[in-house]
Motif scaffolding. Structure first.
Motif, PDB file in Angstrom:
ATOM      1  N   PHE A 410       7.658   4.574  53.040  1.00 12.04           N
ATOM      2  CA  PHE A 410       7.382   5.998  53.218  1.00 12.04           C
ATOM      3  C   PHE A 410       6.799   6.556  51.921  1.00 12.04           C
ATOM      4  O   PHE A 410       7.072   6.047  50.827  1.00 12.04           O
ATOM      5  N   LYS A 411       6.010   7.611  52.069  1.00 10.85           N
ATOM      6  CA  LYS A 411       5.502   8.326  50.904  1.00 10.85           C
ATOM      7  C   LYS A 411       5.816   9.808  51.094  1.00 10.85           C
ATOM      8  O   LYS A 411       5.020  10.561  51.646  1.00 10.85           O
ATOM      9  N   PRO A 412       6.997  10.243  50.640  1.00 12.25           N
ATOM     10  CA  PRO A 412       7.402  11.642  50.845  1.00 12.25           C
ATOM     11  C   PRO A 412       6.461  12.606  50.119  1.00 12.25           C
ATOM     12  O   PRO A 412       5.949  12.304  49.040  1.00 12.25           O
ATOM     13  N   ASP A 413       6.219  13.762  50.728  1.00  9.97           N
ATOM     14  CA  ASP A 413       5.365  14.766  50.115  1.00  9.97           C
ATOM     15  C   ASP A 413       6.173  15.895  49.493  1.00  9.97           C
ATOM     16  O   ASP A 413       5.611  16.909  49.085  1.00  9.97           O
ATOM     17  N   ARG A 414       7.488  15.757  49.440  1.00  8.96           N
ATOM     18  CA  ARG A 414       8.335  16.771  48.844  1.00  8.96           C
ATOM     19  C   ARG A 414       9.591  16.101  48.294  1.00  8.96           C
ATOM     20  O   ARG A 414       9.963  15.003  48.728  1.00  8.96           O
ATOM     21  N   PRO A 415      10.256  16.709  47.311  1.00  9.21           N
ATOM     22  CA  PRO A 415      11.457  16.076  46.743  1.00  9.21           C
ATOM     23  C   PRO A 415      12.603  16.087  47.737  1.00  9.21           C
ATOM     24  O   PRO A 415      12.698  16.951  48.613  1.00  9.21           O
ATOM     25  N   GLY A 416      13.460  15.096  47.601  1.00 12.15           N
ATOM     26  CA  GLY A 416      14.598  14.992  48.507  1.00 12.15           C
ATOM     27  C   GLY A 416      15.608  13.996  47.979  1.00 12.15           C
ATOM     28  O   GLY A 416      15.498  13.476  46.860  1.00 12.15           O
ATOM     29  N   LEU A 417      16.590  13.728  48.798  1.00 18.31           N
ATOM     30  CA  LEU A 417      17.674  12.816  48.440  1.00 18.31           C
ATOM     31  C   LEU A 417      17.726  11.692  49.456  1.00 18.31           C
ATOM     32  O   LEU A 417      17.708  11.937  50.668  1.00 18.31           O
ATOM     33  N   VAL A 418      17.795  10.459  48.970  1.00 19.38           N
ATOM     34  CA  VAL A 418      17.909   9.275  49.818  1.00 19.38           C
ATOM     35  C   VAL A 418      19.383   8.878  49.872  1.00 19.38           C
ATOM     36  O   VAL A 418      20.010   8.632  48.839  1.00 19.38           O
ATOM     37  N   VAL A 419      19.936   8.827  51.082  1.00 17.67           N
ATOM     38  CA  VAL A 419      21.339   8.480  51.294  1.00 17.67           C
ATOM     39  C   VAL A 419      21.394   7.086  51.917  1.00 17.67           C
ATOM     40  O   VAL A 419      20.916   6.884  53.040  1.00 17.67           O
ATOM     41  N   VAL A 420      21.947   6.129  51.193  1.00 14.03           N
ATOM     42  CA  VAL A 420      22.101   4.754  51.664  1.00 14.03           C
ATOM     43  C   VAL A 420      23.592   4.522  51.890  1.00 14.03           C
ATOM     44  O   VAL A 420      24.391   4.625  50.947  1.00 14.03           O
ATOM     45  N   CYS A 421      23.993   4.198  53.132  1.00  7.35           N
ATOM     46  CA  CYS A 421      25.433   4.167  53.410  1.00  7.35           C
ATOM     47  C   CYS A 421      25.784   3.166  54.499  1.00  7.35           C
ATOM     48  O   CYS A 421      24.935   2.713  55.267  1.00  7.35           O
ATOM     49  N   THR A 422      27.077   2.852  54.560  1.00  5.03           N
ATOM     50  CA  THR A 422      27.623   2.014  55.626  1.00  5.03           C
ATOM     51  C   THR A 422      28.121   2.912  56.762  1.00  5.03           C
ATOM     52  O   THR A 422      28.177   4.141  56.639  1.00  5.03           O
ATOM     53  N   ASP A 423      28.520   2.274  57.869  1.00  3.30           N
ATOM     54  CA  ASP A 423      28.994   3.073  59.002  1.00  3.30           C
ATOM     55  C   ASP A 423      30.331   3.746  58.725  1.00  3.30           C
ATOM     56  O   ASP A 423      30.753   4.626  59.480  1.00  3.30           O
TER      57      ASP A 423
END
Length: 488
Positions: A410-423
C-alpha cells in the motif's frame, strides 16, 4: 444500709426573707410554715470508684465504727449485713474504641476455688514494659503473649496445646546467590519446571508479559487471563535501505494451542522472519518480495522444530500429526510503502490520524469463516457466529497442507497508525471501526502507551486468549486522494 437525713436550719423565711426565731414552727412576719422542707435536688455528686491496691485486705471495722456519729444507734442492736455491691457491666472498649486492658489471673492476688491464695509471679510488676513488641492486628495494637516451652497438665491430666512462636522458629535457609527465588514465599528455590520447591507456587514466566519500544515502533504481548502461558511472540526492528532511508519492521506470531510446543513455534517464526528482513532489505530487495521470503524462512524454522529433539522417545511415531505450528503477520514501512504479509488469522489494521477518515482492515483471514464468506455460502455475521469460525485453514508448521504466503503493498496518502495484532485483541475489536475506536488518539505519538491501552482493552473484555499488538506510526505528507495497492 439506708441513710437518715436531718432537717437543715433555715437562715431566712422562704416567704418574706425575714430571719425566724430559733424553734419557731411558723414565721412571725408572714406566717409561713417553716416545717415544710424544700425538695431534695435531683443531681448528686458522683463518687469516683478506684481499684484497691494489690495489698492484703485490712481487718473489717467494728459495727460501731461503721455507723456515722450523727445517726441514732442502739449499742446492743445487731448490725444488718451490707448488701452486695451492684457493679456496672464492664465495657468492651474504652472511649477511644480501643479494647480495654485485660488483667491476667496473676496480676492481682486472689484465691482459687479451694480458698487457697494463688501464687504470685516472681518479679512481675504492672509498671514493667512488655517484653515483646506489639503486633498489628486490624489496626489495633495487641501485646503478643510470650511463648512457653513447657505447658504443665491441668487437673484432668490433659496437656494444653500452645501455638508455636514464629519468633523462635528457625528461618528458612536463603538460596545461594544466582539461584532463582520464588516470588511468593521469597525464600524457596525455583526448580527447572518453574515451581517453587518450598511452597509449590508456579512462577511467572518471562514471556507472560513483554514490552518493547524501538524508535517509532512498539509492541506489547500478554499471557491474558485464561491461558497458563503466553504462546504469542513478536519482533520489532529497524534498518536502512541502500539509499539510507529507514525501514521499520514488526512481526507478530500466534502459536496454535492445539499443536505441541506452540510457544516455541511462535518464537522461532518471529525471530526467523525478522532476521530475514534485516538481511534482505539493506541489499535492496523490494519490501514485498522481502516479506514473502521472510515468511518462507519462518516456515522453515517452525518445520525444524518437528524434527526429533535429542533424547526423544521412540513411541512418538505420530508426532507430525501434532507438529509445532503458529500463524504470522508482519508489516514493513520503507520508501513510502506499507507492505503487509500473513499466514493464518492474525491481522493488520489501518487507522488514520484524522479520525474523520475511514479505517480499514488490510488482511484476510485464513479461516473457516473467511472461506464461507468468500464462497458466498454465508454472510460475515453468520460465518463468525458459527463455532467453527476461528478454525484456521493456513498456518506455519510441518503438518500444513501447503504454504501460501499472502503479501500486499500500500502507499498511504495520509498519516496513520498501523495496528499489527493477534486474534487475542481483534476478538474484542473485530471491525475496523471498532479497532479505531479502541486506539487512543495520541497513539501515533506514543506507540508504546497505545499498545498498552489496546492490551488492556482485551484484558478488560475477558482476556480469553494471549494478546499481542505492535503499533507503527506511518508519517506522510498529504498528496491528494487515492492510494496504490497491490496484493499477491
Amino acid at each position: 444500709m439506708s441513710e437518715s437525713h436531718q432537717q437543715p436550719a433555715l437562715a431566712r423565711c422562704p416567704g418574706c426573707e425575714e430571719p425566724p426565731a430559733s424553734g419557731d414552727l411558723y414565721c412571725g412576719a408572714c406566717g409561713y410554715d417553716l416545717s415544710a422542707v424544700p425538695a431534695r435536688p435531683d443531681d448528686r455528686p458522683t463518687l469516683a470508684i478506684t481499684v484497691p491496691p494489690a495489698v492484703p485486705p485490712a481487718p473489717a471495722p467494728s459495727p460501731a465504727a461503721a455507723v456515722p456519729p450523727t445517726a441514732p444507734h442502739a449499742p446492743d442492736a445487731p448490725t444488718p449485713p451490707a448488701p452486695a455491691v451492684q457493679w456496672p457491666a464492664a465495657s468492651e472498649t474504652d472511649s477511644s474504641d480501643v479494647p480495654v486492658p485485660v488483667h491476667r489471673a496473676t496480676d492481682l492476688p486472689g484465691t482459687d476455688s479451694g480458698g487457697k491464695p494463688l501464687p504470685a509471679t516472681p518479679g512481675a510488676h504492672h509498671d514493667d514494659p512488655p517484653t515483646t513488641p506489639p503486633v498489628r492486628h486490624d489496626d489495633r495494637a495487641v501485646v503478643a503473649e510470650p511463648a512457653t516451652t513447657a505447658v504443665p497438665p491441668d487437673a484432668s491430666g490433659d496437656f494444653a496445646l500452645a501455638a508455636p512462636d514464629p519468633r523462635t522458629a528457625e528461618p528458612t535457609p536463603t538460596p545461594a546467590a544466582g539461584t532463582k527465588v520464588c516470588v511468593a514465599c521469597r525464600s524457596g528455590r525455583v526448580d527447572p519446571d518453574g515451581y517453587c520447591e518450598n511452597c509449590g507456587h508456579a512462577q511467572p514466566r518471562e514471556r507472560d508479559h513483554m514490552e518493547q519500544e524501538l524508535g517509532s515502533v512498539a509492541a506489547v504481548s500478554d499471557r491474558g487471563l485464561r491461558h497458563h502461558r503466553n504462546e504469542d511472540s513478536f519482533a520489532v526492528s529497524s534498518t536502512a535501505l541502500p539509499d539510507g532511508s529507514p525501514a521499520v519492521v514488526a512481526i507478530v506470531c500466534d502459536g496454535v494451542s492445539s499443536a505441541s510446543r506452540p510457544d516455541e513455534a511462535s518464537a522461532a517464526a518471529a525471530s526467523a522472519a525478522n532476521e530475514a528482513l534485516l538481511e534482505s532489505l539493506p541489499r535492496g530487495t523490494h519490501p514485498q518480495q522481502a516479506m514473502h521470503e521472510a515468511i518462507v524462512a519462518a516456515s522453515e524454522a517452525v518445520n525444524a522444530l518437528a524434527q526429533d529433539p535429542p533424547g526423544s522417545a521412540e513411541h512418538e511415531a505420530h508426532r507430525h500429526q501434532n507438529a509445532p505450528a503458529c500463524t504470522l503477520v508482519g508489516a514493513i514501512m520503507a520508501g513510502g510503502l506499507l507492505v503487509v504479509g500473513w499466514v493464518g488469522d492474525s491481522r493488520v489494521y489501518w487507522v488514520p490520524d484524522d479520525r474523520t477518515g475511514p479505517p480499514a482492515r488490510l488482511t484476510e483471514d485464513d479461516s473457516w469463516a473467511a472461506q464461507m464468506v468468500a464462497a458466498g455460502l454465508m454472510n460475515e455475521a453468520e460465518a463468525y457466529a458459527d463455532e467453527r469460525a476461528h478454525a484456521i485453514t493456513g498456518w506455519l508448521g510441518a503438518d500444513s497442507y501447503e504454504l501460501e504466503p499472502h503479501t500486499a503493498s500500500f502507499k498511504p496518502d495520509r498519516p496513520g497508525l498501523v495496528v499489527v495484532c493477534t486474534d487475542g485483541l481483534w476478538n474484542y475489536a473485530e471491525s475496523a471501526e471498532e479497532m479505531a475506536a479502541a486506539v487512543p488518539p495520541e497513539a501515533h505519538r506514543r506507540p508504546l502507551h497505545g499498545a498498552q491501552v489496546l492490551v488492556g482493552h482485551a484484558l478488560d473484555g475477558g482476556g480469553h486468549d494471549n494478546v499481542t499488538v505492535a503499533l507503527l506510526p506511518f508519517a506522510v505528507e498529504p498528496q491528494g486522494a487515492g492510494s496504490a495497492c497491490t496484493t499477491v
